[in-house]
Enzyme design. Structure first.
Site, PDB file in Angstrom:
ATOM      1  CB  ILE A   9     -26.312 -10.179  23.857  1.00  0.00           C
ATOM      2  CG1 ILE A   9     -27.028 -11.104  24.971  1.00  0.00           C
ATOM      3  CG2 ILE A   9     -26.959  -9.175  23.065  1.00  0.00           C
ATOM      4  CD1 ILE A   9     -27.466 -10.011  25.947  1.00  0.00           C
ATOM      5  CG  ASP A  10     -20.701 -11.065  22.903  1.00  0.00           C
ATOM      6  OD1 ASP A  10     -20.989 -11.711  21.829  1.00  0.00           O
ATOM      7  OD2 ASP A  10     -19.962  -9.676  22.619  1.00  0.00           O
ATOM      8  CE  LYS A  11     -19.012 -17.898  30.260  1.00  0.00           C
ATOM      9  NZ  LYS A  11     -18.150 -16.926  31.084  1.00  0.00           N
TER      10      LYS A  11
END
EC number: 5.4.99.-
Length: 302
Positions: free
Chosen positions: A135-137
């Site tokens: 999942i994104d930062k």
């Protein structure tokens, strides 16, 4: 360098499948990696993973030396929701990158996992040990991590077959009029900005389902379920239909809600246990800043 010699007798089918059945202890993903790196020859010729073996084929595999692990364990706090001998479920905070890269060599989830978890699968190499999906930062929430290659392959297969459960909660700009919807739009690299993804003709198939949870003035709280797992899928799809995720510095408007990046949280994760076959479902509460922002929007409504 170790060399493995295999002679085909009566087997048929793809070389990666045949070799994974013949070479116990070496996963199909590992064999595919050897083929990709041109470490496998059939009758002294390089072949790809989809090569169909024939009787009397002589296969030579040059097994590369294991990479030296240059990603160091770091004592970073980690919220482990569940752990057994095969799998770990973690609740990743906003601001944490999943694995090291040129711009983020340290401080990642992988650095933390190497410190807290004894064993991690090796399928994705030394940079991404155990990482089945990302999942994104600045997206918070649940991730499954594999502790061995067998578990990794089983979990990855569920993602591929769309049998795993992944539900997100997002706060988006605008008031969505209908209660439910499906976004079916292909995603690929943007032709105008190579750092961004976009809905483009010829992109990879991408499907997102959404359901409205609550409406506010100018904002809507939605639950989203992924059918596919493209890079930035939810953020791209919501922008595409005109309701970008609030706080998103890349796909959202300049004037937005202040937080720690996009208001997007991987709330629910479900999968069949790779060994027992039991369906396991986990939930993670919204981050504090997400909860506070919703409360503030509710107070404005009153």
């Amino acid at each position: 360098m170790e060399q493995i010699n295999v002679k085909i007798k009566n087997e048929t089918g793809r070389i990666d499948k045949v070799l994974s059945e013949r070479l116990k202890g070496h996963s199909r993903s590992q064999i595919q990696q050897w083929l990709k790196e041109e470490n496998v020859r059939v009758n002294n010729e390089l072949v790809k993973s989809n090569y169909k073996v024939k009787q009397e084929d002589e296969i030579v595999i040059n097994v590369p030396e294991p990479e030296v692990l240059d990603v160091l364990p770091e004592n970073i706090p980690l919220t482990i929701v569940y752990e057994d001998q095969d799998v770990v479920v973690v609740n990743k905070p906003q601001g944490m990158v999943v694995h090291p890269s040129a711009g983020h060599p340290t401080g990642t989830l992988v650095n933390a996992l190497l410190y807290h978890i004894k064993d991690l699968s090796s399928i994705n190499g030394v940079i991404r040990p155990g990482i089945v999906h990302r999942i994104d930062k600045d997206t918070s929430g649940l991730l499954m991590v594999a502790k061995n290659d067998k578990a990794h392959e089983a979990l990855a297969e569920q993602l591929k077959d769309k049998t795993s459960l992944r539900k997100y909660v997002a706060l988006v700009h605008g008031e969505i009029g209908h209660d439910k919807g499906e976004i079916n739009a292909p995603i690929g690299r943007s032709k105008t900005d190579r750092k961004m993804q976009a809905v483009i003709e010829g992109g990879k198939p991408a499907v997102t389902h959404f359901e409205v949870l609550e409406r506010f003035s100018d904002y809507t709280l939605v639950q989203l379920q992924l059918e596919t797992g493209r890079t930035h899928q939810i953020r791209v799809h919501m922008k595409y239909i005109g309701y970008p995720v609030a706080g998103d510095p890349v796909y959202g408007p300049r004037r937005t809600l202040k937080g720690n990046g996009q208001f997007l949280h991987a709330e629910m994760l479900g999968f069949k246990h790779p060994t027992t076959g039991e369906m396991m479902v986990f939930e993670a509460p919204l981050p504090e800043i997400f909860e506070k922002t919703i409360e503030q929007l509710r107070n404005i409504e009153e």
